[in-house]
Structures are given as C-alpha cells and as structure tokens.
Design a protein around this motif. Structure first.
Motif, PDB file in Angstrom:
ATOM      1  N   VAL A   1       1.294   3.233 -10.872  1.00 12.84           N
ATOM      2  CA  VAL A   1       1.132   2.163  -9.885  1.00 12.84           C
ATOM      3  C   VAL A   1       1.593   0.838 -10.475  1.00 12.84           C
ATOM      4  CG1 VAL A   1      -0.548   0.812  -8.569  1.00 12.84           C
ATOM      5  CG2 VAL A   1      -0.688   3.297  -8.575  1.00 12.84           C
ATOM      6  N   LYS A   2       1.210   0.566 -11.722  1.00  7.47           N
ATOM      7  CA  LYS A   2       1.598  -0.695 -12.365  1.00  7.47           C
ATOM      8  C   LYS A   2       3.108  -0.779 -12.565  1.00  7.47           C
ATOM      9  CE  LYS A   2      -2.738  -1.803 -14.644  1.00  7.47           C
ATOM     10  NZ  LYS A   2      -3.427  -2.027 -15.932  1.00  7.47           N
ATOM     11  N   LYS A   3       3.748   0.361 -12.759  1.00 11.56           N
ATOM     12  CA  LYS A   3       5.207   0.376 -12.903  1.00 11.56           C
ATOM     13  C   LYS A   3       5.882   0.074 -11.564  1.00 11.56           C
ATOM     14  CE  LYS A   3       9.021   3.449 -14.081  1.00 11.56           C
ATOM     15  NZ  LYS A   3       9.400   4.820 -14.389  1.00 11.56           N
ATOM     16  N   HIS A   4       5.362   0.646 -10.472  1.00 15.61           N
ATOM     17  CA  HIS A   4       5.953   0.451  -9.150  1.00 15.61           C
ATOM     18  C   HIS A   4       5.587  -0.897  -8.523  1.00 15.61           C
ATOM     19  CE1 HIS A   4       6.738   4.757  -9.414  1.00 15.61           C
ATOM     20  NE2 HIS A   4       7.569   4.606  -8.404  1.00 15.61           N
ATOM     21  N   LEU A   5       4.451  -1.460  -8.931  1.00 17.59           N
ATOM     22  CA  LEU A   5       3.990  -2.749  -8.414  1.00 17.59           C
ATOM     23  C   LEU A   5       3.649  -3.647  -9.601  1.00 17.59           C
ATOM     24  CD1 LEU A   5       1.587  -1.433  -5.635  1.00 17.59           C
ATOM     25  CD2 LEU A   5       3.633  -2.753  -5.243  1.00 17.59           C
ATOM     26  N   PRO A   6       4.615  -4.412 -10.082  1.00 16.28           N
ATOM     27  CA  PRO A   6       4.382  -5.229 -11.287  1.00 16.28           C
ATOM     28  C   PRO A   6       3.281  -6.272 -11.142  1.00 16.28           C
ATOM     29  CG  PRO A   6       6.715  -5.199 -10.681  1.00 16.28           C
ATOM     30  CD  PRO A   6       5.970  -4.520  -9.585  1.00 16.28           C
ATOM     31  N   ASN A   7       2.888  -6.635  -9.927  1.00 17.87           N
ATOM     32  CA  ASN A   7       1.831  -7.627  -9.736  1.00 17.87           C
ATOM     33  C   ASN A   7       0.427  -7.057  -9.909  1.00 17.87           C
ATOM     34  OD1 ASN A   7       3.641  -9.644  -9.224  1.00 17.87           O
ATOM     35  ND2 ASN A   7       3.285  -9.731  -7.037  1.00 17.87           N
TER      36      ASN A   7
ATOM     37  N   VAL B   1      -5.824 -11.266  -5.725  1.00 14.37           N
ATOM     38  CA  VAL B   1      -6.716 -12.155  -6.464  1.00 14.37           C
ATOM     39  C   VAL B   1      -5.787 -13.176  -7.108  1.00 14.37           C
ATOM     40  CG1 VAL B   1      -8.420 -12.363  -8.301  1.00 14.37           C
ATOM     41  CG2 VAL B   1      -8.372 -10.305  -6.872  1.00 14.37           C
ATOM     42  N   GLY B   2      -5.630 -14.312  -6.460  1.00 11.56           N
ATOM     43  CA  GLY B   2      -4.628 -15.279  -6.904  1.00 11.56           C
ATOM     44  C   GLY B   2      -3.250 -14.708  -6.635  1.00 11.56           C
ATOM     45  N   HIS B   3      -2.429 -14.669  -7.673  1.00 10.67           N
ATOM     46  CA  HIS B   3      -1.075 -14.123  -7.553  1.00 10.67           C
ATOM     47  C   HIS B   3      -1.002 -12.670  -8.013  1.00 10.67           C
ATOM     48  CE1 HIS B   3       0.815 -17.927  -6.597  1.00 10.67           C
ATOM     49  NE2 HIS B   3       0.080 -18.494  -7.531  1.00 10.67           N
ATOM     50  N   ARG B   4      -2.115 -12.072  -8.316  1.00 11.49           N
ATOM     51  CA  ARG B   4      -2.149 -10.729  -8.868  1.00 11.49           C
ATOM     52  C   ARG B   4      -2.873  -9.784  -7.912  1.00 11.49           C
ATOM     53  NH1 ARG B   4       1.588 -10.417 -12.091  1.00 11.49           N
ATOM     54  NH2 ARG B   4       0.597  -8.665 -13.093  1.00 11.49           N
ATOM     55  N   LEU B   5      -2.564  -8.499  -8.024  1.00 14.02           N
ATOM     56  CA  LEU B   5      -3.199  -7.478  -7.202  1.00 14.02           C
ATOM     57  C   LEU B   5      -4.237  -6.711  -8.020  1.00 14.02           C
ATOM     58  CD1 LEU B   5      -0.060  -6.008  -5.412  1.00 14.02           C
ATOM     59  CD2 LEU B   5      -2.010  -7.083  -4.286  1.00 14.02           C
TER      60      LEU B   5
ATOM     61  N   VAL C   1       0.840  -1.195   0.000  1.00 17.63           N
ATOM     62  CA  VAL C   1       0.000   0.000   0.000  1.00 17.63           C
ATOM     63  C   VAL C   1       0.880   1.251   0.000  1.00 17.63           C
ATOM     64  CG1 VAL C   1      -1.764   1.290   1.276  1.00 17.63           C
ATOM     65  CG2 VAL C   1      -1.894  -1.203   1.130  1.00 17.63           C
ATOM     66  N   ASP C   2       1.959   1.239   0.773  1.00 19.62           N
ATOM     67  CA  ASP C   2       2.886   2.374   0.803  1.00 19.62           C
ATOM     68  C   ASP C   2       3.492   2.627  -0.572  1.00 19.62           C
ATOM     69  OD1 ASP C   2       2.382   2.658   3.510  1.00 19.62           O
ATOM     70  OD2 ASP C   2       4.228   1.629   4.133  1.00 19.62           O
ATOM     71  N   ARG C   3       3.883   1.566  -1.265  1.00 20.21           N
ATOM     72  CA  ARG C   3       4.456   1.719  -2.608  1.00 20.21           C
ATOM     73  C   ARG C   3       3.436   2.276  -3.590  1.00 20.21           C
ATOM     74  NH1 ARG C   3       7.166  -3.894  -3.825  1.00 20.21           N
ATOM     75  NH2 ARG C   3       7.213  -3.046  -5.924  1.00 20.21           N
ATOM     76  N   ALA C   4       2.187   1.837  -3.472  1.00 19.48           N
ATOM     77  CA  ALA C   4       1.132   2.358  -4.346  1.00 19.48           C
ATOM     78  C   ALA C   4       0.883   3.838  -4.050  1.00 19.48           C
ATOM     79  CB  ALA C   4      -0.151   1.557  -4.170  1.00 19.48           C
TER      80      ALA C   4
END
Length: 147
Positions: free
Chosen positions: A127-133, A96-100, A72-75
C-alpha cells in the motif's frame, strides 16, 4: 491537508492570474481596444468563482473526513494483487494533514500466525508503495484456520 494552506495557495494563484489579466487588459486598452478592461474584469470574476467552488469542494471534503475514491481503489489494488490475499474485506483511509492513515482487513488461506504477520507486513508495504502519501497502514489478516 491543512485547509488554511489550501485556501492560501488558491489565494496566491488567484492573485497571480489576476495580475496577468490586468496587464493583458491594460495592453488591450493601449492598443485601442477600450472594451478590454471590462472584459478582463468579467473574466477575472468568473475565474475567481470557479476557483472558489473548487476550493469549497476540496476543503469541505477534507473537513468531513472525505477521501477521493481513486485512493481507496489504489489501496484495494495494492492489497489484492498479493499472492496470499484471497479477498480484500475492508479498506479505510483518512487524511491527517498532508498524509494518509488507514487500515484494512484482508482474507487469506490457512496459515500460521507468523505467516499472517508476514503477509500483513507485505500488504502494508504494498500500500505504501502504491500510495506514497500513506504514513500508517494497519493491516489485519483473517484466515479460515491457522496451523
């Protein structure tokens, strides 16, 4: 993350460590140290207990829709460092499974609807760049007034 996969992975890891420890205990006994076998048995028991506690915490958190605070902090950081963003009002994530999947509300200055859409798209990409999942991130932009 699928809790069955997590448990299966921990089980496989435990089996590997146990096999190595048994070999080490057997070598110790062959070298004339008869206490090697019971010591290895105690170490294996302790290792299994530690892995069990870690697995229960991890799987339990996921089952209860818990999320690691650092994600959450990274997002929030990914959203907050954009020039147009005045503040980050809310960030929610869930596994959701292995994905956020997540959503966020950010506050920006006065802008048109088209500009707000552009900022929302930039925020989602950040957000997608900072959190690849992250698979899905819905970002809503609130502004003081629109032009």
């Amino acid at each position: 993350m699928d809790s069955g996969l997590v448990a299966d992975g921990v089980h496989a890891r435990t089996d590997g460590f146990t096999s190595l420890a048994v070999v080490a205990g057997g070598i110790g006994v062959l070298l004339g140290f008869p206490l090697a076998d019971p010591i290895v048995g105690l170490l294996i028991s302790a290792m299994i207990a530690v892995l069990l506690i870690g697995t229960i915490r991890s799987v339990g958190r996921r089952l209860m829709d818990g999320i690691e605070p650092e994600l959450v902090d990274r997002a929030e950081h990914a959203l907050g460092h954009l020039a147009e963003v005045a503040s980050v009002e809310r960030v929610r994530l869930r596994w959701v499974g292995h994905r956020l999947h997540g959503d966020a509300v950010i506050r920006a200055g006065a802008m048109s609807l088209a500009e707000a859409d552009r900022v929302a798209a930039e925020a989602e990409a950040s957000v997608k760049k900072h959190l690849p999942n992250v698979d899905e991130m819905a970002v809503r932009v609130t502004a003081s007034t629109t032009r």
